[in-house]
Every structure is written in C-alpha cells, then in structure tokens.
Design a protein around this motif. Structure first.
Motif, PDB file in Angstrom:
ATOM      1  N   GLU A 354      44.296  34.502  38.332  1.00 30.14           N
ATOM      2  CA  GLU A 354      44.423  35.201  39.619  1.00 30.14           C
ATOM      3  C   GLU A 354      43.053  35.380  40.259  1.00 30.14           C
ATOM      4  O   GLU A 354      42.030  35.463  39.577  1.00 30.14           O
ATOM      5  CB  GLU A 354      45.090  36.565  39.439  1.00 30.14           C
ATOM      6  CG  GLU A 354      46.582  36.480  39.162  1.00 30.14           C
ATOM      7  CD  GLU A 354      47.265  37.845  39.278  1.00 30.14           C
ATOM      8  OE1 GLU A 354      46.606  38.806  39.720  1.00 30.14           O
ATOM      9  OE2 GLU A 354      48.449  37.939  38.914  1.00 30.14           O
ATOM     10  N   LEU A 355      43.043  35.441  41.586  1.00 34.59           N
ATOM     11  CA  LEU A 355      41.849  35.693  42.362  1.00 34.59           C
ATOM     12  C   LEU A 355      42.041  36.985  43.135  1.00 34.59           C
ATOM     13  O   LEU A 355      43.041  37.165  43.823  1.00 34.59           O
ATOM     14  CB  LEU A 355      41.587  34.535  43.335  1.00 34.59           C
ATOM     15  CG  LEU A 355      40.310  34.572  44.180  1.00 34.59           C
ATOM     16  CD1 LEU A 355      39.896  33.162  44.558  1.00 34.59           C
ATOM     17  CD2 LEU A 355      40.510  35.405  45.453  1.00 34.59           C
ATOM     18  N   LYS A 356      41.084  37.906  43.021  1.00 36.03           N
ATOM     19  CA  LYS A 356      41.155  39.202  43.705  1.00 36.03           C
ATOM     20  C   LYS A 356      39.949  39.350  44.625  1.00 36.03           C
ATOM     21  O   LYS A 356      38.823  39.009  44.259  1.00 36.03           O
ATOM     22  CB  LYS A 356      41.170  40.347  42.684  1.00 36.03           C
ATOM     23  CG  LYS A 356      41.282  41.734  43.294  1.00 36.03           C
ATOM     24  CD  LYS A 356      41.354  42.777  42.191  1.00 36.03           C
ATOM     25  CE  LYS A 356      41.495  44.178  42.750  1.00 36.03           C
ATOM     26  NZ  LYS A 356      41.585  45.208  41.674  1.00 36.03           N
ATOM     27  N   ILE A 357      40.189  39.859  45.847  1.00 39.68           N
ATOM     28  CA  ILE A 357      39.105  40.085  46.793  1.00 39.68           C
ATOM     29  C   ILE A 357      38.401  41.398  46.439  1.00 39.68           C
ATOM     30  O   ILE A 357      39.012  42.467  46.452  1.00 39.68           O
ATOM     31  CB  ILE A 357      39.650  40.153  48.232  1.00 39.68           C
ATOM     32  CG1 ILE A 357      40.461  38.906  48.565  1.00 39.68           C
ATOM     33  CG2 ILE A 357      38.475  40.337  49.222  1.00 39.68           C
ATOM     34  CD1 ILE A 357      39.674  37.631  48.501  1.00 39.68           C
ATOM     35  N   VAL A 358      37.108  41.314  46.140  1.00 43.33           N
ATOM     36  CA  VAL A 358      36.310  42.493  45.792  1.00 43.33           C
ATOM     37  C   VAL A 358      35.512  43.013  46.996  1.00 43.33           C
ATOM     38  O   VAL A 358      35.359  44.215  47.188  1.00 43.33           O
ATOM     39  CB  VAL A 358      35.353  42.149  44.620  1.00 43.33           C
ATOM     40  CG1 VAL A 358      34.433  43.347  44.312  1.00 43.33           C
ATOM     41  CG2 VAL A 358      36.139  41.743  43.387  1.00 43.33           C
ATOM     42  N   ALA A 359      35.028  42.096  47.816  1.00 43.20           N
ATOM     43  CA  ALA A 359      34.265  42.486  49.016  1.00 43.20           C
ATOM     44  C   ALA A 359      34.427  41.378  50.053  1.00 43.20           C
ATOM     45  O   ALA A 359      34.633  40.210  49.719  1.00 43.20           O
ATOM     46  CB  ALA A 359      32.789  42.712  48.682  1.00 43.20           C
ATOM     47  N   LYS A 360      34.321  41.769  51.346  1.00 41.23           N
ATOM     48  CA  LYS A 360      34.445  40.777  52.434  1.00 41.23           C
ATOM     49  C   LYS A 360      33.280  40.943  53.409  1.00 41.23           C
ATOM     50  O   LYS A 360      32.735  42.023  53.546  1.00 41.23           O
ATOM     51  CB  LYS A 360      35.756  40.954  53.183  1.00 41.23           C
ATOM     52  CG  LYS A 360      36.986  40.649  52.321  1.00 41.23           C
ATOM     53  CD  LYS A 360      38.263  40.544  53.132  1.00 41.23           C
ATOM     54  CE  LYS A 360      38.285  39.262  53.958  1.00 41.23           C
ATOM     55  NZ  LYS A 360      39.580  39.049  54.631  1.00 41.23           N
TER      56      LYS A 360
END
Length: 360
Positions: A354-360
């Motif tokens: 899985e890929l999770k967004i930590v910062a944008k």
C-alpha cells in the motif's frame, strides 16, 4: 463505516486504473449448478467452464459444498482437512500428461487487436504429479474445437529459483503480459497437445523430476482465480494521487515478489518507474509504503517479510532518484486484512503493498 466506504471507492478509482475488469467469468469457481447424471448421482458443475467436447462436459471440480454434502457418492476433496475447518476452497483440475485435458471458458468480451493484456492464475500440483511444468494457455475466436479456426498459445513459466522443491508445496501465482491478435473470444487452460508438453519437459530436464517408481512423467494441476484484464496506462494511477488528502492510502497494483521472498521481480519495475517519474514532478509529496501478508504462518515471520517487502519498494524508488527523506516503509504483517483469509483469492488480496500520502 465512513472510512471503509472511502477506502472501497478509492480502491476502485485507483487500484483498477492499471488493469480493467476481469474478463473471465466465475474466476473463483464459487458459482455452480447441481444436476443428476444418468445413474442419478449428484453432479456439481462450475458455471461457464467446460471441457472441449461436443457435449460441453464440465471440468473436474473440487467444491467445498460438494464435499460437505453427505448425499454425494465418492466424496473427495484434496484439501479436505481445510474444508472441515471452515475454509471454502473451490477449484478445477487439468491433466497435461500422459493425456491432455483442456478446460475453457468464453470471455465476457472479445479481446481487442494490438491491445495489451495481463493473464494470471493460481496453480498447485497434485500430489501424484512428479513434474512441475510450464503451462500453455490458448486463445481462440470460436468454441468449435472440431474445426480449428484460429488459435495461438501463450507459455507461462514458473520462476527459476535456487531450489524448485518448494514449488511442489501450496499454491503459486504465475502470470504473463501479451498483445492480443484480436477478436479472441475463448481462453483455454491446458492448450496444446501431449507432444507439446513432452517437448517442454525435454527442453529443460532440471525442472522436472522422475517418480520414485521410475514411471512416466505425470503432470496434473489445480487451477484457481484466473484473471485476464486489459493493461491500461499506468500513469492514470498517479494522476489520481492529486485527488488524495494527507493520510489517504491505496493498494499499489502490479507489485510482484517470488514466493516467500522480498526481492522485487522484474514485472514490478514498470509501475514503480511510473511512480518514481510522478514523484519527481511532485517534489513536495512524501509517502509511506506498507507491506501486508495473509495470516498463514507465524506472526513474527509475516511481520518481518512484510517489512522487508515494503523496504524493497522504497530502496527501488531511491535508486530511481527519489530522496530517502520523502520515503518511509513499514510492515504490518497480517494485522490489516482487506478480504477473508479463508479463501485463496482473499489471501491473495491481503498480500499487498500500500501507498499512503504523508505530506503534499
């Protein structure tokens, strides 16, 4: 419930982007019909699946429900103990040597000329088999087996490892990408003749083993979860990341490892190359890569395996030029399943990255 609903909708938008719908009907073999033969014996038949005979006989079908039905004579299931423990295990078998059986099904829609497709299925040798062969899957534009209209085969190969002995144990997934000739309506498992399989055996002797009694080669397989999907542009996945918020995650499709190992297979590189290219254009995005397993085996071992697989993905992205301070990895083992661990398909779904967004 709100979080679960979001995850499911996100999985549809993002996870399916790389590959379209499965074109194979009844791929889990859970859909079946019951009838009586001429001797009034109860017959279980997987719907949409046949042997190539004029009478459209059904393939040899191992059904949990059939095994548990006390009214069925000559009851047998290769995984009887697991069925008795409550697992639902439905699949078919084919014999390639000494004779050659062919199980086939009609696709949901014809294949498109020059379009790329991904073929994948789970396979396990039967205990009486003394060979582990590559397998031919055929495609046809008609179900007429008496007059061969147009047909061609695709050879799927088991990954070579330092020892092939483990391949005789449990289920294994094999896959192949190919470009369609066009208008194929039928897929055939166990395509080719007995001579074709003898030629495969003779071409690579080290992959095959003689039986202890010195008898002839025997090749018999169980088949489950066949999938045939059109491969779409992987870049579609990464455009969808723009719509995600910090904390959102999704399953990263098309990541492959060898059985019980954490080294990335070559088939994983296209999707990871696309991810690396995307991250280079989005310099502020930071991600967490998490590894997940099914619940088979020891918890501590699964935790470590999932962690090493996640780290392999991160290491690959670093090699491709992504700064390591933008990447994190973690292994959750079997802690967060997304499907049932009581079926082979469910366990396959749970083994994921899985890929999770930590910062944008």
């Amino acid at each position: 419930m709100k979080i679960l609903s979001f995850f499911l909708s996100l999985f549809f938008i993002v996870g399916v982007a790389a590959q379209s719908q499965n074109l194979i009907k009844n791929s889990e073999f859970d859909d079946y019909s019951i009838s009586l033969d001429s001797n009034k014996n109860i017959i279980y038949q997987p719907n949409h699946w046949y042997y190539n005979t004029k009478n459209l006989n059904h393939p040899i079908y191992y059904s949990s429900d059939r095994f548990l039905n006390k009214d069925v004579l000559y009851n047998f299931h290769p995984d009887a103990k697991l069925v008795e423990q409550g697992q639902k295990l439905n699949y078919i078998s084919i014999v390639l040597l000494p004779n050659t059986q062919k199980a086939y099904t009609i696709l949901k829609e014809p294949l498109k000329k020059d379009h790329k497709y991904h073929l994948q299925f789970d396979i396990k040798t039967y205990k009486q088999s003394n060979c582990l062969s590559d397998i031919l899957v055929g495609f046809k534009d008609s179900i007429d087996f008496t007059n061969e209209t147009r047909t061609y085969n695709i050879q799927l190969t088991f990954k070579d490892t330092s020892s092939n002995n483990h391949l005789f144990e449990g289920w294994h997934t094999i896959s192949s990408d190919f470009v369609a000739i066009g208008d194929e309506k039928v897929v055939v498992f166990g395509a080719g003749s007995a001579e074709d399989y003898q030629r495969i055996v003779k071409s690579n002797r080290r992959k095959f083993y003689r039986s202890y009694d010195g008898g002839p080669f025997t090749i018999k397989y169980f088949i489950d979860n066949p999938s045939l999907s059109e491969v779409l542009n992987d870049s579609l996945i990464f455009h969808s990341i723009d719509t995600l918020n910090i904390g959102d995650s999704f399953v990263l499709q098309n990541i492959y490892f060898d059985f019980d190992k954490y080294i990335l297979l070559n088939e994983s590189f296209p999707i990871l190359d696309g991810l690396a290219d995307y991250l280079k254009t989005k310099q502020t995005i930071k991600i967490l890569i998490s590894g997940h397993t099914d619940n088979v085996g020891i918890k501590e071992y699964n935790d470590e395996l999932s962690m090493k697989r996640a780290k392999s993905v991160v290491d690959y992205l670093i090699i491709k030029g992504i700064a390591n301070n933008r990447l994190q990895s973690i292994g959750f083992g079997s802690e967060f399943p997304i499907d049932s661990n009581n079926t082979s398909f469910g366990r396959q779904q749970n083994r994921r990255i899985e890929l999770k967004i930590v910062a944008k």
